[in-house]
Design a protein around this motif. Structure first.
Motif, PDB file in Angstrom:
ATOM      1  N   GLY A 226       0.825  -1.200   0.000  1.00 40.18           N
ATOM      2  CA  GLY A 226       0.000   0.000   0.000  1.00 40.18           C
ATOM      3  C   GLY A 226       0.863   1.255   0.000  1.00 40.18           C
ATOM      4  N   TYR A 227       0.593   2.160  -0.940  1.00 37.90           N
ATOM      5  CA  TYR A 227       1.460   3.335  -1.066  1.00 37.90           C
ATOM      6  C   TYR A 227       1.354   4.266   0.139  1.00 37.90           C
ATOM      7  CZ  TYR A 227      -2.344   6.559  -2.383  1.00 37.90           C
ATOM      8  OH  TYR A 227      -3.470   7.339  -2.382  1.00 37.90           O
ATOM      9  N   LYS A 228       0.211   4.273   0.813  1.00 35.56           N
ATOM     10  CA  LYS A 228       0.073   5.126   1.999  1.00 35.56           C
ATOM     11  C   LYS A 228       0.978   4.631   3.123  1.00 35.56           C
ATOM     12  CE  LYS A 228      -4.622   6.711   0.984  1.00 35.56           C
ATOM     13  NZ  LYS A 228      -6.038   6.753   1.444  1.00 35.56           N
ATOM     14  N   ASP A 229       1.109   3.312   3.227  1.00 31.58           N
ATOM     15  CA  ASP A 229       2.029   2.747   4.229  1.00 31.58           C
ATOM     16  C   ASP A 229       3.474   3.092   3.881  1.00 31.58           C
ATOM     17  OD1 ASP A 229      -0.022   1.565   5.708  1.00 31.58           O
ATOM     18  OD2 ASP A 229       0.056  -0.289   4.526  1.00 31.58           O
ATOM     19  N   LEU A 230       3.793   3.116   2.588  1.00 22.87           N
ATOM     20  CA  LEU A 230       5.157   3.449   2.171  1.00 22.87           C
ATOM     21  C   LEU A 230       5.462   4.923   2.391  1.00 22.87           C
ATOM     22  CD1 LEU A 230       5.535   1.314  -1.091  1.00 22.87           C
ATOM     23  CD2 LEU A 230       6.447   0.845   1.193  1.00 22.87           C
ATOM     24  N   ILE A 231       4.446   5.767   2.275  1.00 23.63           N
ATOM     25  CA  ILE A 231       4.638   7.185   2.585  1.00 23.63           C
ATOM     26  C   ILE A 231       5.004   7.345   4.063  1.00 23.63           C
ATOM     27  CG2 ILE A 231       3.462   9.409   2.842  1.00 23.63           C
ATOM     28  CD1 ILE A 231       1.897   8.747   0.291  1.00 23.63           C
ATOM     29  N   LYS A 232       4.300   6.622   4.928  1.00 24.52           N
ATOM     30  CA  LYS A 232       4.593   6.666   6.362  1.00 24.52           C
ATOM     31  C   LYS A 232       5.998   6.132   6.643  1.00 24.52           C
ATOM     32  CE  LYS A 232      -0.227   6.064   7.821  1.00 24.52           C
ATOM     33  NZ  LYS A 232      -1.200   5.133   8.481  1.00 24.52           N
ATOM     34  N   GLU A 233       6.372   5.062   5.939  1.00 29.18           N
ATOM     35  CA  GLU A 233       7.700   4.481   6.112  1.00 29.18           C
ATOM     36  C   GLU A 233       8.782   5.480   5.710  1.00 29.18           C
ATOM     37  OE1 GLU A 233      10.383   0.827   4.260  1.00 29.18           O
ATOM     38  OE2 GLU A 233       8.197   0.728   4.149  1.00 29.18           O
ATOM     39  N   ALA A 234       8.550   6.175   4.600  1.00 31.03           N
ATOM     40  CA  ALA A 234       9.518   7.172   4.132  1.00 31.03           C
ATOM     41  C   ALA A 234       9.680   8.297   5.160  1.00 31.03           C
ATOM     42  CB  ALA A 234       9.078   7.742   2.789  1.00 31.03           C
ATOM     43  N   GLU A 235       8.568   8.742   5.738  1.00 31.95           N
ATOM     44  CA  GLU A 235       8.627   9.799   6.760  1.00 31.95           C
ATOM     45  C   GLU A 235       9.374   9.308   7.993  1.00 31.95           C
ATOM     46  OE1 GLU A 235       4.532  10.715   7.368  1.00 31.95           O
ATOM     47  OE2 GLU A 235       4.380  12.001   5.579  1.00 31.95           O
ATOM     48  N   LYS A 236       9.082   8.088   8.391  1.00 37.66           N
ATOM     49  CA  LYS A 236       9.686   7.495   9.590  1.00 37.66           C
ATOM     50  C   LYS A 236      11.191   7.298   9.438  1.00 37.66           C
ATOM     51  CE  LYS A 236       9.336   3.259  12.414  1.00 37.66           C
ATOM     52  NZ  LYS A 236       8.618   1.953  12.559  1.00 37.66           N
ATOM     53  N   THR A 237      11.630   7.006   8.232  1.00 37.80           N
ATOM     54  CA  THR A 237      13.041   6.676   8.006  1.00 37.80           C
ATOM     55  C   THR A 237      13.818   7.789   7.305  1.00 37.80           C
ATOM     56  OG1 THR A 237      12.524   5.605   5.877  1.00 37.80           O
ATOM     57  CG2 THR A 237      12.485   4.210   7.859  1.00 37.80           C
ATOM     58  N   SER A 238      13.187   8.965   7.162  1.00 35.00           N
ATOM     59  CA  SER A 238      13.827  10.113   6.502  1.00 35.00           C
ATOM     60  C   SER A 238      14.298   9.769   5.097  1.00 35.00           C
ATOM     61  CB  SER A 238      15.013  10.626   7.341  1.00 35.00           C
ATOM     62  OG  SER A 238      14.584  11.018   8.620  1.00 35.00           O
ATOM     63  N   SER A 239      13.436   9.063   4.361  1.00 38.08           N
ATOM     64  CA  SER A 239      13.743   8.672   2.987  1.00 38.08           C
ATOM     65  C   SER A 239      12.907   9.487   2.012  1.00 38.08           C
ATOM     66  CB  SER A 239      13.443   7.178   2.772  1.00 38.08           C
ATOM     67  OG  SER A 239      14.191   6.376   3.646  1.00 38.08           O
ATOM     68  N   GLU A 240      13.469   9.741   0.846  1.00 39.81           N
ATOM     69  CA  GLU A 240      12.717  10.379  -0.221  1.00 39.81           C
ATOM     70  C   GLU A 240      11.726   9.354  -0.772  1.00 39.81           C
ATOM     71  OE1 GLU A 240      13.602  12.247  -4.682  1.00 39.81           O
ATOM     72  OE2 GLU A 240      15.274  11.756  -3.327  1.00 39.81           O
ATOM     73  N   ILE A 241      10.589   9.820  -1.279  1.00 41.68           N
ATOM     74  CA  ILE A 241       9.632   8.891  -1.890  1.00 41.68           C
ATOM     75  C   ILE A 241       9.105   9.480  -3.188  1.00 41.68           C
ATOM     76  CG2 ILE A 241       7.656   9.786  -0.562  1.00 41.68           C
ATOM     77  CD1 ILE A 241       6.653   6.768  -0.559  1.00 41.68           C
ATOM     78  N   THR A 242       8.928   8.612  -4.172  1.00 37.53           N
ATOM     79  CA  THR A 242       8.352   8.989  -5.462  1.00 37.53           C
ATOM     80  C   THR A 242       7.170   8.066  -5.727  1.00 37.53           C
ATOM     81  OG1 THR A 242      10.445   9.778  -6.379  1.00 37.53           O
ATOM     82  CG2 THR A 242       8.743   9.141  -7.941  1.00 37.53           C
ATOM     83  N   LEU A 243       6.030   8.640  -6.118  1.00 37.57           N
ATOM     84  CA  LEU A 243       4.826   7.861  -6.390  1.00 37.57           C
ATOM     85  C   LEU A 243       4.578   7.764  -7.893  1.00 37.57           C
ATOM     86  CD1 LEU A 243       2.370   9.327  -3.700  1.00 37.57           C
ATOM     87  CD2 LEU A 243       3.776   7.274  -3.540  1.00 37.57           C
ATOM     88  N   PHE A 244       4.342   6.533  -8.353  1.00 36.62           N
ATOM     89  CA  PHE A 244       3.920   6.304  -9.731  1.00 36.62           C
ATOM     90  C   PHE A 244       2.430   5.953  -9.726  1.00 36.62           C
ATOM     91  CE2 PHE A 244       8.436   4.707 -10.958  1.00 36.62           C
ATOM     92  CZ  PHE A 244       8.878   6.023 -11.028  1.00 36.62           C
ATOM     93  N   HIS A 245       1.771   6.149 -10.867  1.00 37.73           N
ATOM     94  CA  HIS A 245       0.323   5.983 -10.895  1.00 37.73           C
ATOM     95  C   HIS A 245      -0.122   4.543 -11.091  1.00 37.73           C
ATOM     96  CE1 HIS A 245       1.449   6.563 -15.151  1.00 37.73           C
ATOM     97  NE2 HIS A 245       0.431   5.773 -15.426  1.00 37.73           N
ATOM     98  N   ASN A 246       0.798   3.638 -11.438  1.00 40.64           N
ATOM     99  CA  ASN A 246       0.412   2.242 -11.654  1.00 40.64           C
ATOM    100  C   ASN A 246       0.771   1.356 -10.466  1.00 40.64           C
ATOM    101  OD1 ASN A 246      -0.999   2.197 -14.143  1.00 40.64           O
ATOM    102  ND2 ASN A 246       0.912   2.507 -15.242  1.00 40.64           N
TER     103      ASN A 246
END
Length: 266
Positions: A226-246
């Motif tokens: 789930g991309y929302k979980d990955l957004i939270k993971e990126a925030e938690k780990t100070s990582s950049e995140i890029t979202l694709f539409h597929n």
């Protein structure tokens, strides 16, 4: 932009009496591309030509995938990572950027845990530093039992389910090619990788505690992560995140955006 499949010559080393195949093309900063479950180095065939124009690109067939042998019935992420370490040692490469798709991301994290000073950057492509939850662990156990009686249908079903209906139509030819490669995976390779993923630990700290560049690529229609979980993971780990539409297979479903994103990361 048009991309053409390009075939690279695979080399190999012997690791713990098993053959590990890899390719090595281009010159410049070293980028190691690590494929996912039921994939092999051919998944990068439309990515490598662009990236190798200014970089040295290493692709590796993980144990039990592609042209690489199996080592028992449990391929842990640590064992997979040791094969990457062995290839880089053979090639006398001291530092690299790792890009890992799905399972490949789990392997990249295990490599970074043991070799943090060898990492200049780490990209988790449709992957996560979280461990499996109990439900997913159960599903992996169940799949390993079922696959022993009906390998072809299990592989076909699990692979096709990674794509949404629209993608299955639009990328029909590429999906069929990738499925044919998936069906070349041995039963032992399937079981060993599933078990390795099932027992892998949480590695949030690898992203959070290291200063190398970190990027998570997520698909908004990914049926696995789930991309929302990955957004939270990126925030938690100070990582950049890029979202694709597929979905989960960005190298097929969002190739142009993927190449652009990886070039930017490099």
């Amino acid at each position: 932009m048009k991309y053409t499949y390009f075939c690279v010559m695979l080399n190999s080393i012997t690791f713990k009496n098993a053959k590990v195949s890899f390719s090595d093309v281009g010159k410049g900063a070293t980028i190691v591309l690590v494929h996912g479950f039921l994939e092999n180095s051919t998944m990068w065939d439309k990515i490598t030509p662009e990236l190798s124009k200014k970089n040295r690109i290493i692709t590796i067939d993980l144990l039990g995938h592609g042209k690489s042998d199996c080592l028992g019935y449990v391929h842990s992420m640590e064992l997979f990572a040791e094969t990457i370490e062995a290839v880089l040692k053979y090639l006398k490469i001291r530092k690299c950027i790792l890009v890992g798709h799905s399972l490949g991301g789990y392997v990249a994290l295990a490599f970074a845990e043991k070799n943090p000073l060898k990492i200049k950057g780490l990209c988790l492509m449709n992957s996560t530093s979280n461990a499996d939850d109990d439900e997913l662990k159960y599903r992996r156990e169940r799949a390993n039992k079922m696959v022993q009686n009906n390998f072809t249908n299990m592989v076909r079903m699990s692979f096709i389910n990674l794509f949404g209906k629209q993608s299955r139509t639009f990328f029909k030819e590429e999906i069929q090619f990738a499925l044919n490669e998936a069906l070349q995976t041995s039963l032992q390779g399937y079981i060993a990788a599933q078990e390795g993923m099932r027992i892998r630990p949480n590695r949030n700290h690898i992203l959070a505690d290291n200063n190398f560049k970190k990027l998570i690529i997520a698909g908004k229609k990914d049926p696995v992560l789930g991309y929302k979980d990955l957004i939270k993971e990126a925030e938690k780990t100070s990582s950049e995140i890029t979202l694709f539409h597929n979905g989960h297979m960005s190298h097929i479903e969002n190739r142009e955006e993927l190449i652009y994103t990886i070039k930017g990361f490099l």
